[in-house]
Motif scaffolding. Structure first.
Motif, PDB file in Angstrom:
ATOM      1  N   ALA A  94      11.233  18.259  -2.420  1.00 31.53           N
ATOM      2  CA  ALA A  94      11.137  19.672  -2.761  1.00 31.53           C
ATOM      3  C   ALA A  94      10.279  19.916  -3.994  1.00 31.53           C
ATOM      4  N   LEU A  95      10.367  19.011  -4.982  1.00 32.26           N
ATOM      5  CA  LEU A  95       9.717  19.245  -6.277  1.00 32.26           C
ATOM      6  C   LEU A  95       8.449  18.438  -6.494  1.00 32.26           C
ATOM      7  N   GLY A  96       8.251  17.394  -5.699  1.00 31.26           N
ATOM      8  CA  GLY A  96       7.125  16.501  -5.945  1.00 31.26           C
ATOM      9  C   GLY A  96       5.789  17.197  -5.895  1.00 31.26           C
ATOM     10  N   VAL A  97       5.540  17.961  -4.835  1.00 28.46           N
ATOM     11  CA  VAL A  97       4.266  18.651  -4.689  1.00 28.46           C
ATOM     12  C   VAL A  97       4.130  19.734  -5.755  1.00 28.46           C
ATOM     13  N   ARG A  98       5.234  20.467  -5.970  1.00 22.55           N
ATOM     14  CA  ARG A  98       5.213  21.538  -6.967  1.00 22.55           C
ATOM     15  C   ARG A  98       4.962  20.976  -8.357  1.00 22.55           C
ATOM     16  N   GLY A  99       5.609  19.813  -8.656  1.00 18.18           N
ATOM     17  CA  GLY A  99       5.437  19.203  -9.967  1.00 18.18           C
ATOM     18  C   GLY A  99       4.029  18.693 -10.182  1.00 18.18           C
ATOM     19  N   ALA A 100       3.418  18.214  -9.083  1.00 15.83           N
ATOM     20  CA  ALA A 100       2.045  17.720  -9.190  1.00 15.83           C
ATOM     21  C   ALA A 100       1.075  18.847  -9.448  1.00 15.83           C
ATOM     22  N   GLY A 127       0.777  -1.233   0.000  1.00 15.09           N
ATOM     23  CA  GLY A 127       0.000   0.000   0.000  1.00 15.09           C
ATOM     24  C   GLY A 127       0.805   1.278   0.000  1.00 15.09           C
ATOM     25  N   ALA A 128       2.140   1.173  -0.062  1.00 11.01           N
ATOM     26  CA  ALA A 128       2.962   2.392  -0.099  1.00 11.01           C
ATOM     27  C   ALA A 128       2.643   3.188  -1.368  1.00 11.01           C
ATOM     28  N   GLN A 129       2.275   4.444  -1.189  1.00 11.87           N
ATOM     29  CA  GLN A 129       1.872   5.284  -2.316  1.00 11.87           C
ATOM     30  C   GLN A 129       3.074   6.069  -2.833  1.00 11.87           C
ATOM     31  N   ILE A 130       3.553   5.696  -4.013  1.00 11.43           N
ATOM     32  CA  ILE A 130       4.713   6.358  -4.606  1.00 11.43           C
ATOM     33  C   ILE A 130       4.219   7.515  -5.464  1.00 11.43           C
ATOM     34  N   ASP A 131       4.409   8.720  -4.958  1.00 12.42           N
ATOM     35  CA  ASP A 131       3.940   9.921  -5.646  1.00 12.42           C
ATOM     36  C   ASP A 131       5.025  10.597  -6.468  1.00 12.42           C
ATOM     37  N   THR A 132       6.292  10.319  -6.127  1.00 11.49           N
ATOM     38  CA  THR A 132       7.409  10.973  -6.811  1.00 11.49           C
ATOM     39  C   THR A 132       8.492   9.938  -7.071  1.00 11.49           C
ATOM     40  N   VAL A 133       9.084   9.989  -8.254  1.00 10.39           N
ATOM     41  CA  VAL A 133      10.215   9.130  -8.586  1.00 10.39           C
ATOM     42  C   VAL A 133      11.388  10.026  -8.959  1.00 10.39           C
TER      43      VAL A 133
END
Length: 395
Positions: free
Chosen positions: A389-395, A84-90
């Motif tokens: 740093a960029l994951g939320v901004r990129g989303a 169930g680990a949610q991978i939001d950023t690679v």
């Protein structure tokens, strides 16, 4: 809980890490290695405390295991242990960012296409890095994909450390000294700021010594000069790469030996360095354990070139306050550190033999003018921080 997956795709390997995001610092949950990609691939997975969760299990595939299949196998293992680990950023290590990318970047198809044009600059790395990107995009189509470039840390070099004495048009086309291993140097710079701020503010040479090897001169934590130049061939001899080479040798191989470009690429990247000199192995551990003359001569040349590069970087920095060893050889080989440092008292380097034998964090004598340290590097946490740093901004 949101997670970041970090990927470091090499020519025959895929390193990966799972980091929990949300805290001030990404927290490692597990890391692993898919080795021998392209052949009899095997996968190892370790927990955050180093406990082996899987130990060199074969990766099943019909035919040859490629990077996509290696990633799928890694994801299956992570799902088994972290359901169930949610991978939001690679986050991806990308060796070459060229002239345009001086920091972590959210990837798009257009940027990936642009990075593909840099493959001739890093033929053994860039195609595999981008294969990892494409595999991750297929596996996580909704995730933010972040590229972290090995060249980015060096993009602020002074002009004299960035240029070759070719007609200026080539510099404008991108033929310049890029430097590499930037993620490692970024991490070491950050660690110096944390544990030795006075040294971080001064003049430091960092020796990243592994199968790939380079040295970097830092002033105030920023790269001033690097032993590597246009490609990852330059500078120090490496496991299978030449290091510094008179370009006239390339002309000789073409004109007199009749070698093809592909033959020369194979020679310079895969058959030279410690392997070519010793005739035995690219692995420093094997060479140190061998009593052969070839092994001894390879170690002699390796440490001589490191001392010579150290002197040149000290000149570029206009002095030296510290020397840091990192990378697999730099962190673990007492002999190589000793051989590099001995006889450098004239520049202020004097090591403590007992501290060096113990792989202590500080191996210089207390009264030495130059502080010599051993700091294990961590490229994965640098990538994970960029994801945070960029994951939320990129989303």
């Amino acid at each position: 809980m949101s997670y970041a997956l970090t990927l470091n795709a090499g020519s025959s390997s895929l390193k990966f890490g799972l980091f929990a995001l949300g805290a001030d610092e990404p927290e490692l949950s597990a890391n692993g290695l898919a080795d021998r990609v392209g052949g009899d691939a095997r996968l190892t997975l370790k927990g955050a405390d180093g406990t082996k969760l899987r130990d060199a299990v074969p990766i099943p595939a019909e035919g040859v295991v490629d990077h996509h299949e290696a990633l799928v196998a890694a994801l299956h293992e992570l799902e088994d242990h972290f359901p169930g680990a949610q991978i939001d950023t690679v986050g991806h290590r990308v060796v070459h960012g060229g002239m345009d990318y001086s920091g972590p970047t959210v990837l798009s198809p257009a940027i990936i296409d642009k990075l593909s044009t840099l493959s001739p600059f890093a033929p053994l790395h860039q195609p595999h890095n981008l294969a990892g990107v494409r595999a991750a995009m297929a596996a996580f189509p909704q995730a933010v994909q972040v590229a972290c470039f090995d060249t980015a840390f060096h993009r602020h070099h002074p002009f004299v450390n960035d240029v070759f004495a070719l007609p200026r048009e080539y510099y404008d086309k991108g033929v310049r000294r890029y430097g590499f291993h930037g993620l490692s140097y970024d991490y070491i710079s950050g660690e110096l700021a944390r544990i030795a701020p006075d040294l971080h503010a001064g003049r430091v040479v960092v020796a990243h010594l592994g199968n790939g090897a380079s040295m970097c001169g830092l002033r105030g934590g920023r790269s001033v000069a690097s032993s590597m130049g246009f490609s990852a061939l330059d500078g120090l001899p490496m496991g299978t790469r030449t290091g510094q080479l008179d370009p006239g040798i390339i002309l000789y191989l073409l004109q007199q030996e009749g070698m093809s470009v592909e033959d020369i690429i194979t020679l310079l990247y895969k058959k030279s360095g410690l392997l070519g000199l010793s005739g035995l192995s690219h692995d420093m551990r094997t060479l140190e354990a061998s009593g052969s003359e070839g092994a001894r001569q390879a170690i002699d040349y390796y440490t001589f070139r490191a001392r010579r590069e150290l002197g040149g970087l000290a000149a570029a920095l206009e002095g030296l306050d510290g020397l840091v060893f990192c990378g697999g050889i730099g962190e673990n080989s007492r002999l190589i550190r000793e051989r590099i440092c001995n006889g450098l008292h004239w520049i202020g380097i004097e090591i403590d033999d007992e501290a060096n034998a113990a792989n202590a964090p500080v191996i210089s004598r207390p009264d030495a003018r130059v502080k010599v340290m051993v700091i294990p590097t961590n490229e994965e946490i640098v990538i994970a921080r960029a994801c945070a740093a960029l994951g939320v901004r990129g989303a």
